[in-house]
Design a protein around this motif. Structure first.
Motif, PDB file in Angstrom:
ATOM      1  N   GLU A 255      39.112 -32.396 -43.213  1.00 32.60           N
ATOM      2  CA  GLU A 255      39.925 -32.969 -44.130  1.00 32.60           C
ATOM      3  C   GLU A 255      38.966 -32.779 -45.427  1.00 32.60           C
ATOM      4  O   GLU A 255      37.726 -32.804 -45.308  1.00 32.60           O
TER       5      GLU A 255
ATOM      6  N   TYR B  88      48.758 -26.811 -54.565  1.00 34.72           N
ATOM      7  CA  TYR B  88      48.176 -28.163 -54.757  1.00 34.72           C
ATOM      8  C   TYR B  88      47.412 -28.578 -55.886  1.00 34.72           C
ATOM      9  O   TYR B  88      46.601 -27.706 -56.332  1.00 34.72           O
ATOM     10  N   GLU B  89      47.402 -29.762 -56.402  1.00 33.56           N
ATOM     11  CA  GLU B  89      46.483 -30.299 -57.349  1.00 33.56           C
ATOM     12  C   GLU B  89      44.911 -30.440 -56.913  1.00 33.56           C
ATOM     13  O   GLU B  89      44.884 -30.761 -55.565  1.00 33.56           O
TER      14      GLU B  89
ATOM     15  N   GLN C  32      44.176 -33.689 -54.625  1.00 36.95           N
ATOM     16  CA  GLN C  32      44.892 -34.028 -53.259  1.00 36.95           C
ATOM     17  C   GLN C  32      44.017 -33.471 -52.233  1.00 36.95           C
ATOM     18  O   GLN C  32      43.504 -32.660 -52.341  1.00 36.95           O
ATOM     19  N   ARG C  33      44.459 -34.010 -51.343  1.00 39.35           N
ATOM     20  CA  ARG C  33      43.656 -34.026 -49.845  1.00 39.35           C
ATOM     21  C   ARG C  33      44.472 -33.225 -48.665  1.00 39.35           C
ATOM     22  O   ARG C  33      45.639 -33.406 -49.033  1.00 39.35           O
ATOM     23  N   VAL C  34      43.860 -32.155 -48.428  1.00 41.04           N
ATOM     24  CA  VAL C  34      44.532 -31.010 -47.326  1.00 41.04           C
ATOM     25  C   VAL C  34      43.607 -31.271 -46.171  1.00 41.04           C
ATOM     26  O   VAL C  34      42.605 -31.491 -46.005  1.00 41.04           O
TER      27      VAL C  34
ATOM     28  N   ASP D  76      51.786 -34.552 -43.856  1.00 42.10           N
ATOM     29  CA  ASP D  76      51.476 -33.949 -45.367  1.00 42.10           C
ATOM     30  C   ASP D  76      50.230 -33.000 -45.507  1.00 42.10           C
ATOM     31  O   ASP D  76      49.169 -33.372 -45.130  1.00 42.10           O
ATOM     32  N   LYS D  77      50.737 -31.761 -45.958  1.00 39.03           N
ATOM     33  CA  LYS D  77      49.631 -30.970 -46.384  1.00 39.03           C
ATOM     34  C   LYS D  77      48.535 -30.541 -45.121  1.00 39.03           C
ATOM     35  O   LYS D  77      47.561 -30.469 -45.374  1.00 39.03           O
TER      36      LYS D  77
ATOM     37  N   THR E 149      45.973 -22.833 -49.256  1.00 35.39           N
ATOM     38  CA  THR E 149      45.788 -23.874 -49.981  1.00 35.39           C
ATOM     39  C   THR E 149      46.001 -23.732 -51.429  1.00 35.39           C
ATOM     40  O   THR E 149      46.796 -24.208 -52.385  1.00 35.39           O
TER      41      THR E 149
ATOM     42  N   THR F 112      39.535 -32.225 -50.361  1.00 30.18           N
ATOM     43  CA  THR F 112      40.090 -32.314 -51.314  1.00 30.18           C
ATOM     44  C   THR F 112      40.200 -30.684 -51.720  1.00 30.18           C
ATOM     45  O   THR F 112      39.624 -30.154 -51.181  1.00 30.18           O
ATOM     46  N   VAL F 113      41.477 -30.514 -52.378  1.00 30.65           N
ATOM     47  CA  VAL F 113      41.724 -29.140 -52.821  1.00 30.65           C
ATOM     48  C   VAL F 113      40.638 -28.342 -53.564  1.00 30.65           C
ATOM     49  O   VAL F 113      40.305 -27.341 -53.421  1.00 30.65           O
TER      50      VAL F 113
END
Length: 228
Positions: free
Chosen positions: A88, A49-50, A53-55, A137-138, A44, A90-91
């Protein structure tokens, strides 16, 4: 894209486990859970990634495994039988929290697969007629196939001579990593993990992994170059 294979022997695993405070439940995590948590965090960071954003982490699990004592596979069915629970965050959450918390998230994701969730996934896949889903995505997908190794899985008709390490990245999505059993140069049982990333991201990824293992002399032997 660049393929690399990362080796985690007893020394590397011990170093990572020492990053978790004594007495924390995550200290008892399996090698797969521990290494997956580190790889997800490092990947990650490497992809830049910002923070907002969710990864996601998708763990592909064999539905014929010992963990599944609630939904037996029908006798005589020899097709694919796997489930893919997803974690899941967030970054900012993932990269800002202690390793122990990420390990616990991985463990909880594996434990969350109940009979009801398995049935729901099957119904969803049947309705969509596609897997993996189009919204990938991600997502970092990971699978533990260490127990298909030499002297572990017995087919009954001959000794398994070995089949090599799977190609880094799924042939269609390029998202996957496989954990494969092997031995290191000292003859110790180890785990090799595949990774496929853009070249610049791979360099950042290697730097992040090296930070986690910075107190070990064997750091230089961690990365195995692909011959593909």
């Amino acid at each position: 894209m660049v393929a690399r294979y990362f080796l985690f022997g007893p020394r590397e695993v011990s170093t990572l486990r020492d990053r978790i405070p004594a007495g924390h439940p995550a200290r008892s995590a399996t090698i797969f859970e521990l290494v997956t948590a580190v790889m997800w965090q490092c990947r990650t960071v490497a992809l830049g990634y910002e923070a907002g954003q969710r990864v996601r982490l998708m763990i592909t699990m064999n539905a014929r495994g010992r963990w599944n004592n609630h939904t037996p596979i029908p006798w005589g069915y020899y097709g694919n039988a796997h489930v893919s629970p997803i974690a899941e965050a967030t970054v900012g959450e993932l990269c800002g929290q202690p390793l122990a918390e990420t390990v616990e998230l991985v463990r909880e994701t594996k434990r969350c697969v109940t009979k009801e969730r398995m049935e729901s996934m099957v119904e969803t896949v049947a309705s969509l007629r596609e897997w993996p889903p189009s919204t990938m995505d991600k997502i970092y997908e990971v699978s533990d196939i260490r127990w298909t190794a030499v002297n572990v899985l017995k087919f009954g008709w001959a000794e398994l001579a070995g089949g090599g390490i799977p190609l880094a990245g799924d042939l269609t999505s390029k998202l996957g990593s496989d954990h494969v059993r092997c031995t290191n140069e000292n003859g110790e049982v180890s785990t090799v993990v595949s990774m496929l990333l853009p070249r610049l991201a791979m360099e950042r990824f290697r730097e992040e992994i090296a930070l986690w293992l910075s107190d070990k002399d064997e750091e230089k032997n961690l990365t195995l170059m692909s011959s593909l």
